[in-house]
Scaffold this motif. Structure first.
Motif, mmCIF file in Angstrom:
data_model
loop_
_atom_site.group_PDB
_atom_site.id
_atom_site.type_symbol
_atom_site.label_atom_id
_atom_site.label_comp_id
_atom_site.label_asym_id
_atom_site.label_seq_id
_atom_site.Cartn_x
_atom_site.Cartn_y
_atom_site.Cartn_z
ATOM 1 N N VAL A 125 0.968 -10.144 3.076
ATOM 2 C CA VAL A 125 1.244 -9.469 1.807
ATOM 3 C C VAL A 125 0.190 -9.848 0.774
ATOM 4 O O VAL A 125 0.003 -11.020 0.454
ATOM 5 C CB VAL A 125 2.644 -9.831 1.282
ATOM 6 C CG1 VAL A 125 2.882 -9.210 -0.088
ATOM 7 C CG2 VAL A 125 3.713 -9.370 2.277
ATOM 8 N N ARG A 126 -0.501 -8.825 0.238
ATOM 9 C CA ARG A 126 -1.458 -9.065 -0.850
ATOM 10 C C ARG A 126 -0.769 -8.928 -2.196
ATOM 11 O O ARG A 126 -0.832 -9.812 -3.044
ATOM 12 C CB ARG A 126 -2.632 -8.085 -0.761
ATOM 13 C CG ARG A 126 -3.697 -8.330 -1.846
ATOM 14 C CD ARG A 126 -4.725 -7.206 -1.888
ATOM 15 N NE ARG A 126 -5.467 -7.087 -0.647
ATOM 16 C CZ ARG A 126 -6.539 -7.825 -0.338
ATOM 17 N NH1 ARG A 126 -6.981 -8.731 -1.188
ATOM 18 N NH2 ARG A 126 -7.171 -7.640 0.802
ATOM 19 N N THR A 127 -0.092 -7.787 -2.413
ATOM 20 C CA THR A 127 0.590 -7.549 -3.688
ATOM 21 C C THR A 127 1.914 -6.837 -3.432
ATOM 22 O O THR A 127 2.082 -6.123 -2.425
ATOM 23 C CB THR A 127 -0.257 -6.684 -4.644
ATOM 24 O OG1 THR A 127 -0.518 -5.414 -4.024
ATOM 25 C CG2 THR A 127 -1.567 -7.374 -4.992
ATOM 26 N N VAL A 128 2.836 -7.026 -4.359
ATOM 27 C CA VAL A 128 4.114 -6.303 -4.361
ATOM 28 C C VAL A 128 4.312 -5.750 -5.761
ATOM 29 O O VAL A 128 4.324 -6.506 -6.739
ATOM 30 C CB VAL A 128 5.293 -7.221 -3.982
ATOM 31 C CG1 VAL A 128 6.568 -6.394 -3.825
ATOM 32 C CG2 VAL A 128 5.009 -7.998 -2.708
ATOM 33 N N GLU A 129 4.430 -4.425 -5.874
ATOM 34 C CA GLU A 129 4.535 -3.777 -7.181
ATOM 35 C C GLU A 129 5.838 -2.993 -7.276
ATOM 36 O O GLU A 129 6.217 -2.270 -6.333
ATOM 37 C CB GLU A 129 3.376 -2.804 -7.380
ATOM 38 C CG GLU A 129 1.991 -3.390 -7.167
ATOM 39 C CD GLU A 129 0.953 -2.295 -7.045
ATOM 40 O OE1 GLU A 129 0.608 -1.693 -8.087
ATOM 41 O OE2 GLU A 129 0.507 -2.024 -5.909
ATOM 42 N N VAL A 130 6.490 -3.103 -8.405
ATOM 43 C CA VAL A 130 7.686 -2.303 -8.688
ATOM 44 C C VAL A 130 7.244 -0.909 -9.094
ATOM 45 O O VAL A 130 6.436 -0.744 -10.015
ATOM 46 C CB VAL A 130 8.523 -2.953 -9.799
ATOM 47 C CG1 VAL A 130 9.652 -2.021 -10.230
ATOM 48 C CG2 VAL A 130 9.078 -4.297 -9.343
ATOM 49 N N THR A 131 7.736 0.118 -8.409
ATOM 50 C CA THR A 131 7.411 1.509 -8.755
ATOM 51 C C THR A 131 8.610 2.251 -9.313
ATOM 52 O O THR A 131 8.510 3.418 -9.676
ATOM 53 C CB THR A 131 6.852 2.244 -7.530
ATOM 54 O OG1 THR A 131 7.799 2.166 -6.450
ATOM 55 C CG2 THR A 131 5.525 1.625 -7.082
ATOM 56 N N GLY A 132 9.741 1.574 -9.355
ATOM 57 C CA GLY A 132 10.965 2.148 -9.892
ATOM 58 C C GLY A 132 12.067 1.126 -9.739
ATOM 59 O O GLY A 132 11.896 0.105 -9.063
ATOM 60 N N PRO A 133 13.238 1.350 -10.345
ATOM 61 C CA PRO A 133 14.326 0.379 -10.234
ATOM 62 C C PRO A 133 14.701 0.059 -8.790
ATOM 63 O O PRO A 133 15.106 -1.069 -8.484
ATOM 64 C CB PRO A 133 15.482 1.062 -10.969
ATOM 65 C CG PRO A 133 14.829 2.035 -11.886
ATOM 66 C CD PRO A 133 13.600 2.506 -11.174
ATOM 67 N N HIS A 134 14.526 1.060 -7.907
ATOM 68 C CA HIS A 134 14.882 0.857 -6.502
ATOM 69 C C HIS A 134 13.759 1.313 -5.578
ATOM 70 O O HIS A 134 14.000 1.870 -4.498
ATOM 71 C CB HIS A 134 16.182 1.589 -6.172
ATOM 72 C CG HIS A 134 17.359 1.019 -6.896
ATOM 73 N ND1 HIS A 134 17.781 1.516 -8.119
ATOM 74 C CD2 HIS A 134 18.164 -0.028 -6.608
ATOM 75 C CE1 HIS A 134 18.815 0.801 -8.537
ATOM 76 N NE2 HIS A 134 19.076 -0.139 -7.643
ATOM 77 N N SER A 135 12.529 1.053 -5.982
ATOM 78 C CA SER A 135 11.394 1.373 -5.120
ATOM 79 C C SER A 135 10.256 0.403 -5.419
ATOM 80 O O SER A 135 10.141 -0.112 -6.538
ATOM 81 C CB SER A 135 10.927 2.814 -5.326
ATOM 82 O OG SER A 135 10.480 3.022 -6.652
ATOM 83 N N LEU A 136 9.441 0.151 -4.414
ATOM 84 C CA LEU A 136 8.311 -0.744 -4.607
ATOM 85 C C LEU A 136 7.202 -0.408 -3.624
ATOM 86 O O LEU A 136 7.409 0.309 -2.639
ATOM 87 C CB LEU A 136 8.735 -2.209 -4.479
ATOM 88 C CG LEU A 136 9.551 -2.655 -3.263
ATOM 89 C CD1 LEU A 136 8.653 -3.052 -2.121
ATOM 90 C CD2 LEU A 136 10.445 -3.831 -3.633
ATOM 91 N N ARG A 137 6.025 -0.925 -3.945
ATOM 92 C CA ARG A 137 4.857 -0.725 -3.092
ATOM 93 C C ARG A 137 4.347 -2.098 -2.663
ATOM 94 O O ARG A 137 4.067 -2.958 -3.502
ATOM 95 C CB ARG A 137 3.771 0.043 -3.832
ATOM 96 C CG ARG A 137 2.513 0.293 -2.996
ATOM 97 C CD ARG A 137 1.418 1.002 -3.811
ATOM 98 N NE ARG A 137 1.898 2.310 -4.276
ATOM 99 C CZ ARG A 137 2.084 2.619 -5.553
ATOM 100 N NH1 ARG A 137 1.836 1.711 -6.490
ATOM 101 N NH2 ARG A 137 2.506 3.815 -5.914
ATOM 102 N N ILE A 138 4.234 -2.283 -1.344
ATOM 103 C CA ILE A 138 3.701 -3.530 -0.799
ATOM 104 C C ILE A 138 2.337 -3.218 -0.214
ATOM 105 O O ILE A 138 2.200 -2.321 0.629
ATOM 106 C CB ILE A 138 4.626 -4.121 0.282
ATOM 107 C CG1 ILE A 138 6.032 -4.372 -0.286
ATOM 108 C CG2 ILE A 138 4.040 -5.412 0.836
ATOM 109 C CD1 ILE A 138 7.035 -4.846 0.750
ATOM 110 N N THR A 139 1.323 -3.944 -0.668
ATOM 111 C CA THR A 139 -0.023 -3.768 -0.150
ATOM 112 C C THR A 139 -0.384 -4.977 0.694
ATOM 113 O O THR A 139 -0.259 -6.125 0.240
ATOM 114 C CB THR A 139 -1.041 -3.613 -1.292
ATOM 115 O OG1 THR A 139 -0.655 -2.499 -2.112
ATOM 116 C CG2 THR A 139 -2.438 -3.364 -0.745
#
Length: 522
Positions: A125-139
Motif C-alpha cells: 500500500v502506497r496511499t489510501v484516500e477517502v473518496t466519499g463517506p463509504h468509498s476510498l482509493r488504495i494505490t
C-alpha cells in the motif's frame, strides 16, 4: 393459586432459551493479545474476528467474500477503488466510514513491540484516500494482484477509539469497539474470553446471546471437559481421543483437512552457535562454524525423518505428509513435488561428506500447546536424528514462552507451524523466507535467512498480474526454497473439533474456532 403456578411455569420457560443461547468452547491456545493489530497469530486473529471485521473475509473454504467492503475494482492492479458497506455502526452506535479504514491500514503495521507484524500485508500500500463517506482509493506501490487477499488479514478498527490507543487499551477492553457480530465482554489473559451478542449487527443475527471461550491447554483435560458437559465444543481434539469421542453417541467429531503446515526451521547463521543449541559431538573440538550452514547437513536431517511415521504413529492418521508448503488445491501447490522418503543410510553419508562423520549435537524445540502432538513429534524426530549421528535433545515449552524466545533468535532449530490464510503460496513464502526488513518481506522470518535470488522471485511474483506467469515464478521460488532446506515441510494438520449433539458446526480450513461457525442443529 393457578395463576401463581402459571407465572412460575412461564418464568421457567423464559429462562430456558437464555441458557440454551450460551455457547461455551474449549481452546488449546490463548490469544496473545486482544489488540487486532498486535500479532499476526491464528488464535489472536480468530479471537478478534468476533468483535472486528475486515474489508473482505475468507469463508470456511478460504474463498474471499465481502465483509465491510461490498466491491473492489482495479484495471491495472495499482489503483483499487473500494466501495464500503453503508449502514454499519460501531458497537458504540457511531457510523462506520471510510476514514476508519484509512486509520486501520496506517496502524496495522506500526504497533509497537509486535511479535509478528501485520506490515507484511500492508507493504504493497502506497496511499489510501477517502473518496466519499463509504468509498476510498488504495494505490499500490506496484501492480498488486493479491492486494485484497492480503488486506483481508487487517481488521478495521474505529479511529475514534483507536487513535492514540495502545495494545493495553485493547486488552483492557477500553478500545474493544468493533462492528462485528459480538461485543467484547471480558478477558482473563491466558484463561478465558467472553462475548455478548451484538443485537444491532448489520448482518445475520447470531443465535448465541453469549459466547465464552475457555483455554484448556492440557489435552486430557480438554477432552474431559467436553465429555463432562462443561463445554459444548472443543478445538484440537488430541488424535488419541478422536475415535473415543466419535464412538460416544452424545458427541460428534467435525473434521476438515487443514491449511496449517507443520515444519522445521533452521538458523544457519554463525550467531546461532552462541545459543548453545548447536554443539560439537561429545568429546570433539568446539564448532568453529555452524554445520547448519551446509545444505548437505540440512538435506541429511530431512532425509532422516520418516514423515509417514509421524502421520501414522504419532498423529494416528490425523495429518497429511507433505514435501511442500501448501495443501492440494491452493495456488502454488505442485502435484509433482514428492513427499521425501526416509533414508537414514544416505543421510549418514551426506553428513560424512559434509565433514561430520561423527555428527554433532542439536537441541530441537517446540511449543507444547499449539501444534497437535508437537511434543511427541519432536521426541520422534530427535530419535531419528540421533540414529544418524546427530545427538538430539528436546525442549518443549508453552507457546507464550516459545514465541518470544524464537522471535529473539534464541531457538535455532525448532518445529513450528504456519496457516496459509489466502490460499496462495506468497502468503507463506514472503513472510517466512523473504529477507527480513527488505520492503516488507520476512515479517515472520525467525531463522535470519536471506537470499537475494529468492527475494527477487518473491517481489516479481507479487507484482505479476498474469496468473500463469505468477505461478511459474512461484514454482521457481518454491524449488529454490526447498533446495535451500532452511524451512522443511513435514505435514499438514487435519482439523478436528469435538461437539455435543444438537450443534451444527461448519469446519474451517484455516483452523479458526469461531462462535459464528456454530448453530443449533435443525
Amino acid at each position: 393459586m393457578r395463576s401463581v403456578r402459571l407465572a412460575v411455569a412461564l418464568s421457567l420457560l423464559a429462562a430456558l432459551p437464555a441458557a440454551a443461547q450460551t455457547l461455551t468452547i474449549g481452546l488449546a491456545t490463548p490469544p496473545t493479545a486482544l489488540d487486532p493489530h498486535y500479532h499476526a497469530h491464528a488464535q489472536s486473529s480468530a479471537t478478534a474476528a468476533h468483535v472486528f471485521e475486515a474489508l473482505h473475509k475468507p469463508d470456511a473454504a478460504m474463498q474471499l467474500t465481502p465483509q465491510l467492503a461490498t466491491d473492489a475494482t482495479t484495471t491495472n492492479g495499482i489503483v483499487w477503488n473500494v466501495r464500503l458497506r453503508e449502514g454499519v455502526r460501531w458497537h458504540d452506535g457511531t457510523p462506520f466510514t471510510a476514514d476508519d479504514v484509512v486509520f486501520s491500514l496506517q496502524r496495522a503495521g506500526n504497533v509497537p513491540n509486535s511479535p509478528g507484524s501485520f506490515g507484511t500485508y500492508t507493504r504493497e500500500v502506497r496511499t489510501v484516500e477517502v473518496t466519499g463517506p463509504h468509498s476510498l482509493r488504495i494505490t499500490a506501490t506496484a501492480p498488486a494482484p493479491l492486494l485484497m487477499a492480503n488486506l483481508s488479514n487487517i481488521f478495521i478498527v474505529s479511529r475514534r477509539h483507536g487513535e492514540g490507543a495502545s495494545t493495553d487499551d485493547y486488552n483492557s477492553g477500553k478500545a474493544m469497539i468493533g462492528t462485528g457480530p459480538y461485543r467484547f465482554a471480558r478477558w482473563s489473559a491466558g484463561t478465558e474470553v467472553h462475548y455478548a451478542r451484538n443485537d444491532a449487527y448489520w448482518g445475520e443475527r447470531e443465535p448465541w446471546e453469549r459466547a465464552s471461550f475457555r483455554v484448556i491447554a492440557n489435552n486430557t483435560a480438554r477432552t474431559a471437559a467436553l465429555l463432562a458437559g462443561d463445554v459444548d465444543l472443543i478445538a484440537d481434539i488430541p488424535s488419541t481421543d478422536v475415535a473415543r469421542i466419535r464412538a460416544d453417541r452424545r458427541f460428534q467429531v467435525v473434521t476438515v483437512a487443514s491449511n496449517r503446515l507443520v515444519f522445521l526451521g533452521y538458523d544457519r547463521t554463525e550467531e546461532a552457535l552462541a545459543t548453545g543449541h548447536v554443539r560439537a559431538a561429545e568429546g570433539a573440538p568446539a564448532l568453529t562454524r555452524n554445520p547448519l550452514a551446509d545444505v548437505r547437513v540440512l538435506r541429511a536431517l530431512s532425509m532422516a525423518i520418516d514423515r509417514r511415521a509421524l502421520v501414522e504413529r504419532i498423529n494416528e492418521g490425523q495429518a497429511i505428509a507433505t514435501g511442500q508448503f501448501l495443501p492440494e488445491g491452493f495456488f502454488g501447490y505442485f502435484a509433482d513435488i514428492p513427499v521425501e522418503r526416509a533414508d537414514p543410510e544416505a543421510a549418514r553419508r551426506l553428513l560424512a561428506e559434509a565433514g561430520y562423520p561423527d555428527g554433532f549435537r542439536l537441541t530441537l524445540t517446540t511449543s507444547n500447546d499449539r501444534i497437535v502432538n508437537s511434543a511427541r513429534m519432536v521426541q520422534a524426530i530427535g530419535q531419528m536424528w540421533t540414529r544418524i549421528g546427530v545427538a538430539t535433545s528436546v525442549e518443549t515449552m508453552p507457546h507464550a514462552i516459545f514465541t518470544p524466545r524464537r522471535n529473539r533468535y534464541e531457538l535455532p532449530v525448532f518445529l513450528s507451524s504456519w496457516g496459509n490464510q489466502t490460499g496462495e503460496a506468497l502468503y507463506t513464502l514472503v513472510p517466512q523466507l523473504g529477507t527480513r526488513g527488505q520492503g516488507g518481506l520476512g515479517n515472520a522470518n525467525r531463522i535470519r535467512y536471506s537470499n537475494p535470488a529468492l527475494d527477487r522471485l518473491l517481489v516479481a511474483a507479487s507484482t505479476e498480474i498474469d496468473a500463469p506467469r505468477r505461478l511459474a515464478l512461484i514454482r521457481q521460488a518454491t524449488d529454490l526454497a526447498l533446495a535451500e532446506g532452511v524451512m522443511q515441510p513435514l505435514l499438514l494438520q487435519v482439523n478436528n473439533w469435538g461437539a455435543r449433539q444438537g450443534l451444527a458446526m461448519t469446519p474451517r480450513i484455516d483452523q479458526y474456532t469461531l462462535a459464528m461457525s456454530v448453530r443449533p442443529a435443525d
